[in-house]
Design an enzyme around this catalytic site. Structure first.
Site: not given
Ligand SMILES: *Cc1c(COP(=O)(O)O)cnc(C)c1O
Length: 415
Positions: A238, A273-274, A276, A312, A316, A344-345, A373
């Site tokens: 995140g 766990e990055p 993005r 995306r 989103y 075609c959307e 993504y």
């Molecule tokens: C998608 C996800 C991430 C990575 O999220 P980012 O926003 O890309 O950093 C980390 N952990 C889990 C469990 C996820 O589903």
């Protein structure tokens, strides 16, 4: 040679304007378009900034952001682990040389085939469980390995909307239930090693960080009340990136402080766990203008990439910057331009109503922050072959990382 891109490599963000236009034009000339360009030096630089901000943490790369082999290689090489969301991601991580002990498998409503594969192919991987049901299914399979519990924090940005749709509850057990589930898991012979929470939405500004603090406090409470000794607390991904030019890059130091404060009296290692953050600004999507259509409003620039290449914006309503790489772009008048794809959307709009140099057929456009993504969400809808990916490495040397799908690939699996 120091290019603007090199100068930006040490910085918190690489903007679309920092990419060398001549270089991108020559890559499109060589490999065709649409084309993803992924700069592995930038991926490594992003990892190093995270590792420096969180010196004691284990950094796992969230593979779903971009599972390309060249990206996985680069991140394994600099010391990242891998967070995988499916059997396919685990198999790609193993193929890239990650050891099972460096892999976390986040089992969200895991299909039986995925569970079977992961337990068989990656013994020693940590399985992150988000439902009591999954514990039963692991026990049925004789699993007694490393297990972490995913908790849905029940707080944070957008939380009430997520509860309303079930989007939050889908991803873990309620934090109140966590101590009981952890104790039960330990009694059943699992090797309970950690707790996990991933809030989901990108943290970018101070307000985001405030709601992230609530998530951190929740997971800290869960960790403190855990009935077993925990090896780690995983605070998820995140870490956000600025998609718009007026957004400031994330203050990693402020996030690190918030994490340190929240977990100060928790005796366990930190895991992040990055996804993005490591790959987004290391990638651009190149597309060629094939149609220019004046309308009553914005001029339409039809390009050869669409929602099947970069989903995306359609999925989103995400914003991606677009830059004209026409050699004479700065001499042209600017006008309102919408960049639309060949699908075609009506949602097949990469960028709506932007101020851009007047487009002409044959111009090359670059779409920014496409490294996360992007290719990962590409599809064959409208029977569109997925695009090629070129990797830049070692100061900008280029090599084809993924071939453009040939038309034959569309029917290859039909019987
Ligand atoms: C998608 C996800 C991430 C990575 O999220 P980012 O926003 O890309 O950093 C980390 N952990 C889990 C469990 C996820 O589903």
């Amino acid at each position: 040679m120091t290019t603007p891109a090199d100068a930006a490599d040490s910085g918190d963000v690489r903007r679309l304007a920092d990419w060398d236009a001549d270089r991108l034009r020559s890559l499109a000339g060589e490999y065709g378009s649409p084309l993803y360009v992924q700069d592995l030096d930038r991926v490594r630089a992003n990892y190093e900034r995270v590792a420096a901000a969180f010196p004691d943490a284990d950094v796992l790369y969230a593979v779903k952001a971009n599972a390309g082999g060249s990206v996985l290689d680069a991140l394994r090489d600099v010391g990242a682990g891998a967070e995988c969301a499916s059997a396919g991601e685990v198999s790609r991580a193993l193929a890239a040389g990650f050891q099972p002990g460096e892999i976390h498998y986040t089992a969200v409503n895991p299909p039986a085939r995925d569970l079977d594969y992961v337990l068989d192919a990656a013994p020693g991987a940590t399985v992150v469980v988000g439902a009591r049901d999954t514990l039963d299914r692991l026990e049925e399979r004789g699993f007694d390995g490393r297990l972490a519990l995913r908790v849905h924090p029940g707080v944070g940005a957008g939380h009430s909307d997520e509860v309303a749709t079930g989007a939050d509850a889908k991803f873990g057990v309620p934090h109140d239930d966590a101590p009981g589930v952890l104790a039960g898991a330990a009694e059943r012979g699992f090797d309970v090693v950690g707790v996990h929470a991933h809030a989901g939405s990108g943290i970018l500004d101070a307000a985001d960080l405030d709601s992230h603090r609530e998530v951190l406090d929740r997971i800290a409470t869960v960790a403190r009340s855990a009935p077993v000794d925990l090896e780690f607390v995983d605070v998820g991904g995140g870490l956000g990136v600025p998609y718009r030019p007026d957004e400031r890059p994330l203050d990693l130091g402020a996030v690190a402080n918030a994490v340190r404060t929240a977990l100060a009296d928790v005796d366990a290692d930190l895991v992040l766990e990055p996804g993005r953050y490591l790959v987004a600004d290391a990638g651009v999507l190149l597309a060629e203008v094939n149609t220019v259509k004046p309308t009553g409003g914005a001029t339409l620039a039809g390009v050869d990439a669409g929602m099947t290449d970069l989903l995306r914006p359609a999925l989103y309503d995400a914003h991606h910057e677009v830059r004209s790489l026409a050699p004479d772009a700065s001499d042209r008048d600017t006008e309102r331009v919408s960049v639309v794809g060949p699908i075609c959307e009506s949602t097949d709009v990469l960028a709506a109503d932007r101020s851009l140099p007047a487009p002409a057929r044959g111009d090359l456009f670059a779409v920014g922050n496409a490294g996360a993504y992007g290719v990962e969400m590409a599809s064959n809808y409208n029977s569109r072959p997925r695009p090629a990916v070129v990797a830049l490495d070692g100061g900008g040397d280029d090599r084809l990382a993924r071939e453009r799908e040939p038309l034959e690939s569309l029917t290859r699996l039909e019987r």
